[in-house]
Design an enzyme around this catalytic site. Sequence first.
Site, short mmCIF file in Angstrom:
data_model
loop_
_atom_site.label_atom_id
_atom_site.label_comp_id
_atom_site.label_asym_id
_atom_site.label_seq_id
_atom_site.Cartn_x
_atom_site.Cartn_y
_atom_site.Cartn_z
N ASP A 213 21.14 74.91 60.25
CA ASP A 213 21.97 74.99 59.06
C ASP A 213 22.80 73.71 58.92
O ASP A 213 23.35 73.20 59.90
CB ASP A 213 22.90 76.20 59.19
CG ASP A 213 23.73 76.45 57.96
OD1 ASP A 213 23.15 76.71 56.90
OD2 ASP A 213 24.97 76.36 58.06
N GLU A 272 17.69 72.04 57.59
CA GLU A 272 18.19 72.27 56.24
C GLU A 272 19.07 71.06 55.94
O GLU A 272 20.24 71.01 56.29
CB GLU A 272 19.03 73.55 56.15
CG GLU A 272 19.46 73.85 54.73
CD GLU A 272 20.90 74.35 54.58
OE1 GLU A 272 21.22 74.92 53.54
OE2 GLU A 272 21.70 74.14 55.51
#
Length: 536
Positions: A213, A272
């Site tokens: 993330d 990401e």
Amino acid sequence: MTDLIRDRHSGTATTWWRDAVIYQVYVRSFADGNGDGIGDLVGIRGKLDYLAELGVDALWLTPFYTSPMADFGYDVADYRDVDPIFGTLADARALLDDAHARGLRMIVDVVPNHTSDRHVWFQQALAAGPGSPERERYVFREGKGPDGELPPNDWESVFGGPAWSRIPDGQWYLRLFAPEQPDLNWENPEVHAEFASVLKFWLDLGVDGFRIDVAHGMVKAAGLPDVGHPDQVKMIGSEVVPFFDQDGVHEIHRAWRRLLDSYPGERIGVAEAWAPTPERLANYVRPDELHQAFNFHFLTTPWDAERFRAVIEESVLTAGLVGAPTTWVLSNHDVRRHVTRYGGGELGLRRARAAALLMLALPGSVYVYQGEELGLPEVLDLPEEFLRDPQRLRNPEDGRDGCRVPLPWAASGPDFGFGLPGSEDSWLPIPASWSGLSVETQLGDPDSTLRLYREALALRREREELGDGSLIWLESPEGTLSFGRDRFVCTVNLTGEPVDLPAPGRVLLASDQPALVGDTARLAPDSAVWWERDDD
């Protein structure tokens, strides 16, 4: 034939992650296994046969770690345990074992940019005071102004407002997202050591990789300089923003790649990452860094043949510069579902079905967001009392609740089979209109979107031309796309009218069957067809 696109490393042995189809499970909305109205690990375990029969290669699970849920799990309080909402560590082990027994790999989220404010480290930092080793794990600073009453710089949170929160002793801490998500200080060796330990914990448990993330975060520009112009703050990943896409993040990813490579079974890291250019995004997937990076450029492309071709060419060529596979994704838990983005209703569904065949025919790896195989639209009319997304609470236009509505498994009954008989209501209500979109209904309909996905994934697995490799653009009428991959051809009509073109061969699969008259195929509006090329 025009314009050849090649994988520059086509001679290298293809490994599973280069052409995998990875299914994103938004845990709290997939399946409820204990009847409390919230999806959990037991629920996922009970649906593994469905996923294996769908034909995907791996699952990616959103965070299920201990969390106060200020950002639905992306505020982690304990990286080595499962939140009771989702189950136990024993449930995680059982899920991994059962997935592996069905040939499914499992990727889990890791959230390294920030922790929860309930994490023991942050609680220790608050108690220890300014200048302490505990505070050095985070980004604490004195404020500006005569009494330090102003934030240390002009950075803004992704969720809106200042990126700093002040605590009672007068210091400020950085939090690029919610106030409950304090940023870690990645200049501190203790932070590096802690996350290496966390990754080892889950690798030892058997996970096959990590989706990282905010992989473009963690490292901030030296001295935390002001951004300057307020309009530049929202340029996520831009070089002018001193808190994203800093060069220092790549040393972190290199260290993690070495760790992943030390384990058997080709464990992977997926970034990401938002970056200002495709070239900077490719830096995250250099041979000694992560294996994949999400291709948000493809996700955000409007329904237009010229735009799609440009993004496909750019994506394949840029990833090829560093020998990486391209990834393709149409939806995820943070964006409006593509059925709705493509126009909604019958039009949006037609385009979504065609987009699925386009995406699954491209070289590289594919991500499927749960429910897209059912053709689910965004839910735009959720009652106000159910809207719980923290991003929406800060900016009503940015709510993500509508793409996170639980899946309909059965055609009838409470919550359409999402939970157990007698379960509590699902955490977000499922529209009554979704009965016809349920798994049960679509499995019985040979023309359903679910059956289309299953057939496409089966063909993708069977045919050697699909997955990793190259493509060749073929001439086609304006508003359409056509490309070949050895004996396989994909044609897509992105116009609202029928289009005639020479039939390349035998129809393998179509989102809407073309009309064939002699050697001519009439493509239906907003449709895609897979062909087996005739022998030359």
